[in-house]
Design a protein around this motif. Structure first.
Motif, PDB file in Angstrom:
ATOM      1  N   GLY A 159       0.674  -1.364   0.046  1.00 13.58           N
ATOM      2  CA  GLY A 159      -0.028   0.077   0.015  1.00 13.58           C
ATOM      3  C   GLY A 159       0.735   1.295  -0.160  1.00 13.58           C
ATOM      4  N   MET A 160       2.268   1.085  -0.026  1.00 12.89           N
ATOM      5  CA  MET A 160       3.135   2.363  -0.034  1.00 12.89           C
ATOM      6  C   MET A 160       3.974   2.767  -0.831  1.00 12.89           C
ATOM      7  N   ARG A 161       3.587   1.916  -2.252  1.00 12.62           N
ATOM      8  CA  ARG A 161       4.068   2.199  -3.400  1.00 12.62           C
ATOM      9  C   ARG A 161       4.324   3.796  -3.762  1.00 12.62           C
ATOM     10  N   LYS A 162       3.174   4.313  -3.754  1.00 12.78           N
ATOM     11  CA  LYS A 162       3.062   5.748  -4.067  1.00 12.78           C
ATOM     12  C   LYS A 162       3.587   6.867  -3.096  1.00 12.78           C
TER      13      LYS A 162
END
Lengths: 667, 273
Positions: A159-162
């Motif tokens: 969930g932290m790719r961006k």
């Protein structure tokens, strides 16, 4: 990795000589990698399978992690905050930080951002190791106020790719960098490990504290290692033992069990798949050494009883028949006292038919040493497990003592004492009843708080526990009555010990929490929290319909049940002339559960008396006034930190009081 | 952004969206004399979250059923991955890489969560019926590999604690998540979600939204969803098609759609005369 198994020593850092013993956790790790290289050190259930790492493998991983920290600029004396659920990599990050000369500071993962902000700011953490997105989000939310935080390292990147990665790293990437940096930085790391001694700080743990801001308890390597050694020898813990690491990493007990004792003895630490699977994982692992707070044992017993009610008649009969036998002779057999042969045979049959399968279902088949502490445990609950043949014992401890102050030796176990002083611990009772101790585990200081340090620890090293207690005559076991500051006087001078009464109330399955008032007053009153699981089940059986916790809590039948419980407690208190004044005259059932998110309890679920007295002042006034019911509105905090209000009308009940002592009690 | 370039576009939050994956051209669907869908065209691009919204009876579910191959439109063409799709049976569509969840959960109630999700991998299994029944030959290795994938999805959707629980015993919100897991297990190119938040409370909706975003982010799955809850749709989607009475009345980013007069009228209820 195979190389490492064969040759752990050259890359595992220095080991101190046998005369002094390893003087730091990293030194113990190196010793274990050499001595127990091929034995499992950590396990974690992931993707449905128990993944395991041997001591040798773990040593290599931890070293790579430490090199990764070096590559990111971690300096000796820095503080590294660790936030997440129990996972091997997070335990490793604590040891890796120590290798670099930094101090690990584990935080409670369910703390809201505000609470975390205080601790992170107070210790000035430069690095934060976060378990997942939830924890990272909390840190990002407060980072404007935390200029010291330079890097956030996360374990599960989902969930932290961006996210902006300028100041963030995946732990895996950091470890990979550490491996790559090994040749040029290895010597520096070895030098830093060699610089660690018995007096270097091992860990800093923030006490949740029932009053005021959390305090950072500094524990040295000597504190941790000597305590781990003493307590491991006390119970004969050894490599080959298995523990389940499921309690908060920020709690001193978890640090002692999953790092201190694990590293000292070389036993294996098992991490559950997720918090929700803890019971299943417990059964699969079957720990040999197990710690749980009383509420876990209570919850399990409640579940067993509920399920037995649904069982067939034969099974019910067998269960009750053999449990009666077990309660009668089980504890004696466990303590090795003489028991008639016929009873031994009956117990053996019961073990085959009932106790064995039940222990297996609970995950307790292999327990050699089990402990409970933190709160008083109900005698029925305690005896139930002892009767099954589970060696459940009590200990008394606190963060400032590196846990252990007293422990019950095998064969001297009772539900109403906390045991004899642990090895190396000196105890004395002050005139006002407060318990003081001095031990190798006694903390160094409260971080940046010389005033509190001085108030707690005197020049000779005696530490005030804040608990009132006494030594039992004959056995020498310590008994704790209450928090020393909570023990008060009633208006007519009689002793007021709220916790003593609250604990008696909480032994009833229907009562989750109770708060007793009466200090300086002419009589005692109480708030009660019902246990939704137990009372909900009872309601279902009795065809009582309810749509919410609030509605159930105010149901006349529920009030009647609680009233009956309180009458029984009053009768038992009245039997003790010293405490007879603590009988409860009026009570009400609260419309919401007391919650740590609302500040009403600590994260370790201890009641914060002062907060409750302020917040519910209207309800307390009503208890001491003559009214029969009161309307109230309460602010609640949801798990995500938002706030709301709930309104309720609470009925105030009169409880039956036994007359006695210096005056007639009830009107 | 009204006309994205053929190669795709970049969203406001910096994700790059690829070329057209599926294109609906002038679809008309009739049941007897009733026109459920009238001359609708739109496309779904690789990597995007595409929503179809509209008031009750607007034809959203019919549209989803056309995409999934359950209904064959009387007029119009369905193009998938650059080729026109002939009339197909739903299982053939599934093999093409389209998986879906249902508005009214369609799981095997008596089977465990794990087994339900394993059925999602059916279209990917190669060994024959006999080999599977006898646990013989490559069936064993194959099942192990499939199980590993399924475990990854279980971990991803945080349903480890109910792995072995029969689906019938689960609360509604978890069943929805299991259904999503089963659809994901098929490793779809295009994932169709039919009202994924229907009947959920706020917390469950937030959880589900997070899972949908994470699926899109982590696996790069293209997602087309139908949803009633406007708030959810506007937060989740890259582009939105709005339908009313079987016709398309809007198409664009959530902001564009929100300011579209026809859409406002449809939702606020202007008298149709």
């Amino acid at each position: 990795m195979t190389d490492a198994v064969a040759q752990p020593a050259p890359d595992s850092g220095p080991v101190l000589g046998p005369a002094t013993g390893p003087a730091s956790i990293p030194a113990l790790l190196a010793r274990n990698a050499a001595r127990h290289g091929a034995k499992p050190a950590w396990r974690e259930k992931e993707f449905g399978i128990w993944q395991s790492w041997t001591w040798a493998e773990a040593a290599v991983e931890i070293r790579a992690m430490a090199l990764g920290f070096l590559a990111r600029g971690l300096e000796p004396g820095d503080y590294v905050a660790i936030i997440g659920r129990n996972r091997p990599q997070l335990y490793w990050s604590m040891i890796a930080a120590q290798m670099c000369g930094a101090v690990p500071v584990p935080l409670y993962q369910d703390a809201v951002a505000e609470e975390m902000a205080y601790v992170l700011d107070h210790c000035g953490a430069r690095f934060v190791i976060a378990g997942d997105q939830e924890q990272v989000d909390k840190v990002l939310e407060i980072q404007d106020r935390l200029p010291a935080v330079e890097r956030i390292v996360y374990l599960d990147g989902r969930g932290m790719r961006k996210y902006d990665h300028a100041r963030m790293d995946a732990l895996a990437a950091l470890v990979a960098d550490g491996r790559a940096a090994s040749p040029e930085r290895g010597a520096e790391l070895d030098a830093r490990i060699a610089a660690l001694g018995p007096d270097s700080t091992c860990v800093m743990l923030y006490t949740s504290g029932t009053t005021g801001k959390p305090k950072g308890v500094v524990l040295s390597n000597r504190n941790i290692i000597e305590t781990a050694r003493n307590s491991s020898e006390f119970d004969g813990l050894r490599a080959g033992d298995e523990v389940l690491a499921y309690l908060p990493m920020a709690w001193v007990g978890d640090f002692i069990f999953s790092i201190g004792q694990a590293l000292w003895t070389g036993f294996c630490v098992n991490c559950p798949e997720s918090p929700d699977t803890m019971m299943t994982d417990l059964r699969e692992i079957g720990p040999t050494y197990f710690f749980a707070p009383p509420r876990v044992f209570e919850g399990q017993l409640t579940n067993v009883m509920i399920r037995m009610e649904d069982a067939g008649r034969l099974k019910q009969w067998l269960f009750h028949r053999f449990m009666a036998t077990a309660r009668r002779v089980g504890p004696a057999i466990l303590d090795g006292r003489p028991v008639a042969l016929s009873d031994r045979l009956a117990y053996a049959l019961g073990d085959l038919l009932v106790y064995g399968p039940l222990k297996n279902t609970l995950g307790y088949s292999r327990i050699r040493v089990g402990y409970t502490a933190g709160e008083a445990i109900g005698p029925e609950i305690f005896d139930f497990y002892r009767a099954l043949g589970i060696n459940l014992k009590q200990l008394y401890g606190q963060t400032e003592a590196s846990v252990f102050i007293t422990q019950q030796p095998d064969g001297e176990v009772r539900s109403d004492t906390v045991g004899v002083p642990s090895p190396g611990v000196e105890l004395r009772i002050a005139d006002n009843g407060e318990v003081f101790y001095r031990s190798p585990g006694t903390f160094v200081e409260y971080y940046k708080n010389a005033e509190s340090t001085a108030a707690t620890k005197d020049a000779e090293g005696w530490v005030a526990t804040g608990d009132a207690g006494f030594f039992e005559e004959g056995t020498g076991h310590l008994r704790i009555i209450d928090r020393a500051k909570d023990v008060g006087k009633m208006a007519d001078g009689r002793l007021f010990a709220p916790k003593y009464v609250e604990n008696k109330l909480k032994f009833y399955p229907a009562i989750l929490e109770a708060v007793v008032f009466g200090n300086g007053r002419d009589r005692c009153t109480a708030f009660v929290n019902i246990d939704l699981a137990a009372v909900g089940n009872w309601a279902e059986r009795n065809n009582i319909a309810y749509s919410s916790y609030q509605e159930l809590s105010q149901h006349p039948d529920v009030r009647g049940m609680i009233k009956a419980h309180i009458a029984e407690v009053n009768a038992s208190i009245a039997a003790d002339p010293m405490l007879a004044g603590c009988q409860i005259h009026r009570f009400l059932i609260l419309h919401k559960e007391l919650d740590a998110d609302d500040g009403e309890m600590t994260r370790t679920r201890k009641v914060r008396r002062r907060v409750i007295e302020e917040k519910y002042v209207d309800l307390i006034d009503a208890l001491y006034g003559g009214v029969a019911s009161i309307q109230t509105e309460t602010e609640v905090t949801y798990e995500d930190g938002r706030k709301g209000h709930i309104r309720a009308t609470l009925v105030i009940e009169e409880a039956a009081v036994v007359a006695g002592g210096q005056r007639m009690a009830a009107e | 952004m009204n006309a994205p370039s053929p190669d795709g576009y970049t969203t406001a939050d910096g994700r790059s969206i690829g070329p057209v994956l599926m294109e609906m051209k002038n679809i008309t669907l009739r049941f007897g004399g009733v026109k459920a869908i009238t001359d609708i065209s739109f496309d779904i691009r690789e990597g995007e979250i595409r929503a179809i919204i509209g008031p009750n009876g607007a034809g959203k579910s019919s549209m989803l059923n056309v995409i999934s191959g359950f209904y064959v439109p009387q007029e119009g063409e369905v193009w998938f991955r650059g080729a026109r799709r002939p009339a197909m049976k739903p299982f053939q569509v599934a093999r093409q890489g389209i998986a879906r969840t249902f508005q009214n959960i369609a799981l095997f109630e008596g089977m465990s969560v794990l087994d339900n999700i394993m059925t999602g991998r059916l279209t990917l299994m190669k060994s024959g019926l006999m080999a599977q029944a006898l646990w013989w030959g490559r069936a064993e290795a194959e099942e192990t590999a499939h199980r590993a994938e399924v475990e990854r999805i279980i971990d991803f959707l945080e349903i480890q604690h109910i792995r072995k629980t029969p689906v019938g015993r689960l609360p509604y919100g978890l069943k929805k998540r299991v259904e999503l897991a089963r659809a994901l297990a098929a490793e779809p190119k295009l994932l169709l979600l039919d009202e994924p938040m229907a009947g959920m409370n706020v917390e469950e909706k937030e959880d589900m939204s997070r899972f949908i975003l994470d699926v899109n982010d982590e696996f790069g799955t293209t997602i087309a969803l139908i949803e009633h809850d406007m708030g959810v749709v506007m937060d989740l989607s890259d582009r939105v098609v709005v339908m009313d009475y079987g016709k398309k009345i809007g198409d664009g980013t959530p902001d564009e759609v929100r300011s579209n007069q026809a859409v406002i009228d449809a939702y606020l209820g202007v008298a149709h005369d």
